[in-house]
Design a protein around this motif. Structure first.
Motif, short mmCIF file in Angstrom:
data_model
loop_
_atom_site.label_atom_id
_atom_site.label_comp_id
_atom_site.label_asym_id
_atom_site.label_seq_id
_atom_site.Cartn_x
_atom_site.Cartn_y
_atom_site.Cartn_z
N GLN A 6 0.83 -1.21 0.00
CA GLN A 6 0.00 0.00 0.00
C GLN A 6 0.86 1.26 0.00
OE1 GLN A 6 -2.75 -0.30 3.27
NE2 GLN A 6 -3.88 -1.99 2.33
N LEU A 68 -7.57 -1.06 -7.65
CA LEU A 68 -7.96 0.35 -7.53
C LEU A 68 -8.57 0.59 -6.16
CD1 LEU A 68 -7.99 2.90 -9.24
CD2 LEU A 68 -10.28 2.32 -9.97
N ARG A 69 -7.93 1.45 -5.36
CA ARG A 69 -8.38 1.78 -4.01
C ARG A 69 -8.49 3.29 -3.88
NH1 ARG A 69 -9.47 -3.28 -2.07
NH2 ARG A 69 -7.69 -4.63 -2.17
N VAL A 70 -9.07 3.75 -2.79
CA VAL A 70 -9.25 5.18 -2.55
C VAL A 70 -7.90 5.87 -2.43
CG1 VAL A 70 -10.16 6.89 -0.93
CG2 VAL A 70 -11.48 4.85 -1.44
N PHE A 71 -6.94 5.23 -1.79
CA PHE A 71 -5.65 5.87 -1.59
C PHE A 71 -4.89 6.07 -2.91
CE2 PHE A 71 -4.91 1.35 -0.74
CZ PHE A 71 -3.83 1.07 -1.56
N PHE A 73 -6.31 7.39 -5.64
CA PHE A 73 -6.72 8.74 -6.02
C PHE A 73 -6.12 9.79 -5.09
CE2 PHE A 73 -10.15 5.97 -7.60
CZ PHE A 73 -10.04 6.26 -8.95
N LEU A 74 -6.01 9.43 -3.80
CA LEU A 74 -5.40 10.32 -2.83
C LEU A 74 -3.93 10.57 -3.20
CD1 LEU A 74 -5.77 11.82 -0.11
CD2 LEU A 74 -4.93 9.74 1.00
#
Length: 191
Positions: A6, A68-71, A73-74
């Motif tokens: 991650q 594809l995870r939220v982080f 895009f973060l």
């Protein structure tokens, strides 16, 4: 997905955000410097988004096998904000410097080609024209001299053969030829 993967993924997405900002600035500076028509702006935008999508997807596949995870895009958002806050001015200056260097190199090579290829060819052409003009003038001069020298001989020959005209039929082409020679002589030397 482990914590290590991650962090690696978010780091790669920050780098991709920085790369997206740099690509955006390069496209913006190039389109401004090249003074492209207005109708090409949508094409450049489409090209930018295609390059951006391929870049982010490749980095995402490389870092965490495309999850594809939220982080994600973060990380991209952090990279873009970091780029525009600290690096954008430097990238624009570097892009303008590279453009000036490319233009200077282009002008240098254009000047070299002009000096060592185009100007010698033009000089040879002009020299050839001068030499051929001189040779044509000499040829015309010699032609006139030969005509002046042969004209009395021709007139004498016509005068000597005049009594024979009663007994022999002179071909029409010979009469035309003698008439043309006399006309050329008068045109050239009667001035």
């Amino acid at each position: 997905m482990t914590l290590n993967v991650q962090f690696y993924t978010i780091f790669m997405m920050i780098l991709s955000g920085i790369a997206l900002g740099a690509i955006f600035d390069v496209f913006r500076v190039l389109s401004g410097k090249l003074r492209l028509p207005r109708w090409t702006i949508p094409l450049i935008d489409i090209m930018f988004w295609i390059v951006a999508t391929i870049l982010v997807f490749r980095l995402l596949v490389y870092s965490n096998e495309g999850q594809l995870r939220v982080f994600v895009f973060l990380g991209i958002g952090i990279g873009i904000c970091f780029y525009f806050a600290l690096l954008s001015l430097w990238v624009i200056r570097l892009t303008l410097l590279v453009i000036r260097i490319v233009i200077a190199i282009y002008r240098f090579f254009r000047r070299v080609v002009e000096l060592f290829i185009i100007k010698p060819i033009i000089g040879l052409y002009r020299l050839t024209v001068i030499i051929l003009g001189f040779l044509v003038a000499v040829a015309i001069f010699l032609y006139k001299i030969v005509l002046q020298l042969l004209y009395p001989v021709w007139r004498l020959l016509l005068w000597m053969t005049r009594p024979l005209h009663k007994y022999f039929v002179i071909p029409a082409w010979l009469k035309k030829l003698s008439g043309k020679i006399v006309a050329i002589y008068r045109r050239l030397f009667s001035k």
